[in-house]
Design a protein around this motif. Structure first.
Motif, PDB file in Angstrom:
ATOM      1  N   ALA A 182     -11.557  59.978  69.191  1.00 50.28           N
ATOM      2  CA  ALA A 182     -11.762  59.313  67.895  1.00 50.28           C
ATOM      3  C   ALA A 182     -10.781  59.855  66.859  1.00 50.28           C
ATOM      4  CB  ALA A 182     -13.198  59.496  67.422  1.00 50.28           C
ATOM      5  N   SER A 193     -19.261  59.334  66.536  1.00 55.10           N
ATOM      6  CA  SER A 193     -18.844  60.215  67.632  1.00 55.10           C
ATOM      7  C   SER A 193     -19.180  61.677  67.354  1.00 55.10           C
ATOM      8  CB  SER A 193     -17.337  60.059  67.884  1.00 55.10           C
ATOM      9  OG  SER A 193     -17.058  58.759  68.350  1.00 55.10           O
ATOM     10  N   GLY A 211     -21.353  58.738  70.498  1.00 54.28           N
ATOM     11  CA  GLY A 211     -20.236  57.870  70.145  1.00 54.28           C
ATOM     12  C   GLY A 211     -20.260  56.516  70.828  1.00 54.28           C
ATOM     13  N   THR A 234     -15.218  59.626  72.520  1.00 57.09           N
ATOM     14  CA  THR A 234     -15.424  61.063  72.327  1.00 57.09           C
ATOM     15  C   THR A 234     -14.857  61.495  70.981  1.00 57.09           C
ATOM     16  OG1 THR A 234     -13.300  61.646  73.335  1.00 57.09           O
ATOM     17  CG2 THR A 234     -15.224  61.466  74.831  1.00 57.09           C
ATOM     18  N   PRO A 235     -15.364  62.612  70.410  1.00 61.31           N
ATOM     19  CA  PRO A 235     -14.836  63.067  69.105  1.00 61.31           C
ATOM     20  C   PRO A 235     -13.326  63.306  69.149  1.00 61.31           C
ATOM     21  CG  PRO A 235     -16.701  64.452  69.820  1.00 61.31           C
ATOM     22  CD  PRO A 235     -16.459  63.452  70.892  1.00 61.31           C
TER      23      PRO A 235
END
Length: 421
Positions: free
Chosen positions: A239, A252, A280, A235-236
């Motif tokens: 990350a 992501s 992602g 996931t952002p």
């Protein structure tokens, strides 16, 4: 009398370090429940070469060659981060032509890196043809490395204040042999008749069609998607928390690229886009890199056009940093002294500290230099692009199958030279 139930327990085994899919000497201790990975513990240190410590005992210039050997797939990009840190401490900037040459070779290096990654990643997942295709294109780009530096891999081409020398006016050519006749050799030399810039331009004309070939083989391939879609999702938020950069972070969905966010050299004068993914997973990381191949090709074309129109110096004139010309040394005692001092003692950087980072093909590659005013660094710390990605591996592969470990590790584009520095 009742039968005793068998005791079911997790199985722990080594993945690597001697394993073709470990992408270096990675020892991965996997704990599995049947075929499902419960835990992955990456062990590093089997390649440790003490690059940072060795730099403390060598003149600054000598360490440029060590940079090539960190990530041995992205040679000139490693040099770039180190040279920029030196230039920050010296308070100098390279001539404009040298900056365009650096950007052009950074992008050639990005293509070199992504092609090797693509071939190895595809091979790990079971697609053989891509490795042969990718190495076919890499040969042309390695010829460009050799044309400017004399070396196919460890170029040592960037220097504080510019680059080692200007681009050559001619390319090396194939010669007839008992195995290859004149007609065959003439066909191979067709794009080598002009300068290096002509050769690079010819490559950029052909390359987009080759990327289309790779995508035809993989992008909508049912087996490829089954092996990569939804595998190793990052996931952002995770990350960013894990310190991921480059294609892993952009895959992501985070549009972070130092070439846009913290521009260096001449990137702010060039036109290019930042590709980003959505979910992602391994498939998004693949798509991001495929688009980066096209964007790098576009950037190289812009650099070639500028370099054709704008001749000029590729090194600063300060002889305390750059060696004087050979012709000057024959007539000037001062030039001779400068040359002698540079070759024996090297250059001394002013006291202080500096950090410089570039958008390396694998992410943010940075070099932190501390100088005490001597001719060698007091301390050097490398921020390797791939190191945080290896730290994310355990999180990415928990709950996946053993076969997916190879796909996820490969999608991270790990090269151990920079991790075990």
């Amino acid at each position: 009398m009742t039968d005793k139930l068998p005791e079911i327990r997790n199985y722990v085994f080594n993945f690597g370090p001697q394993h073709p899919a470990a992408h270096g000497v990675l020892r991965l201790i996997l704990e599995v429940d049947g075929e499902t990975v419960v835990k992955a513990d990456p062990h590093v240190g089997l390649l440790h070469r003490a690059t940072e410590k060795l730099a403390e005992s060598k003149p600054y210039i000598h360490t440029i060659g060590y940079m090539d050997r960190l990530d041995y797939v992205s040679m000139m990009c490693n040099e770039h981060g180190y040279v920029l840190a030196m230039e920050k401490l010296l308070g100098i900037a390279a001539p404009v032509r040298a900056r365009y040459i650096r950007v052009m070779f950074d992008e050639i290096t990005r293509i070199l890196n992504h092609l090797l990654w693509l071939g190895a990643h595809a091979l790990d997942i079971g697609a053989m043809t891509l490795l042969l295709y990718a190495f076919r294109e890499r040969e042309d780009l390695l010829d460009c490395y050799e044309a400017v530096s004399g070396s196919r891999m460890h170029a040592t081409y960037y220097r504080p204040g510019g680059v080692y020398r200007d681009l050559p006016d001619k390319m090396p050519q194939y010669k007839p042999s008992p195995w290859h006749n004149q007609k065959e050799v003439a066909r191979w030399n067709a794009n080598r008749e002009g300068s290096l810039l002509d050769f690079i331009w010819d490559f950029t004309e052909r390359f987009p069609k080759h990327v289309d070939e790779y995508e035809t083989l993989l992008t909508d391939n049912r087996i490829w998607k089954q092996r990569t879609v939804g595998i190793g999702v990052l996931t952002p938020e995770r990350a960013m928390a894990l310190g991921c950069t480059g294609p892993i972070l952009r895959g992501s969905g985070v549009a972070w690229d130092l070439r846009k966010k913290q521009p260096y050299e001449v990137y702010d004068q060039l036109d290019f886009d930042i590709p980003v993914g959505k979910t992602g997973d391994c498939y998004d990381r693949y798509l991001v890199r495929m688009e980066e191949l096209r964007q790098s090709n576009h950037l190289i074309r812009q650099c070639v056009e500028w370099l054709r129109k704008n001749p000029g110096p590729v090194m600063i004139e300060d002889n305390k940093i750059a060696p004087p010309k050979r012709t000057d040394m024959k007539v000037s005692m001062e030039a001779m002294i400068h040359h002698f001092k540079l070759m024996t003692e090297g250059l001394c950087l002013p006291q202080g500290e500096a950090y410089a980072a570039i958008e390396h093909p694998k992410g943010e590659f940075g070099v932190y230099l501390v100088s005490d005013g001597a001719n060698k660094p007091y301390r050097m710390k490398i921020r390797a692009a791939g190191f945080p990605h290896l730290a994310a591996l355990d999180e990415l592969i928990r709950g996946h199958m053993i076969a997916d470990v190879v796909a996820v590790l490969s999608s991270l584009d790990i090269v151990f030279g920079e991790i075990d520095r």
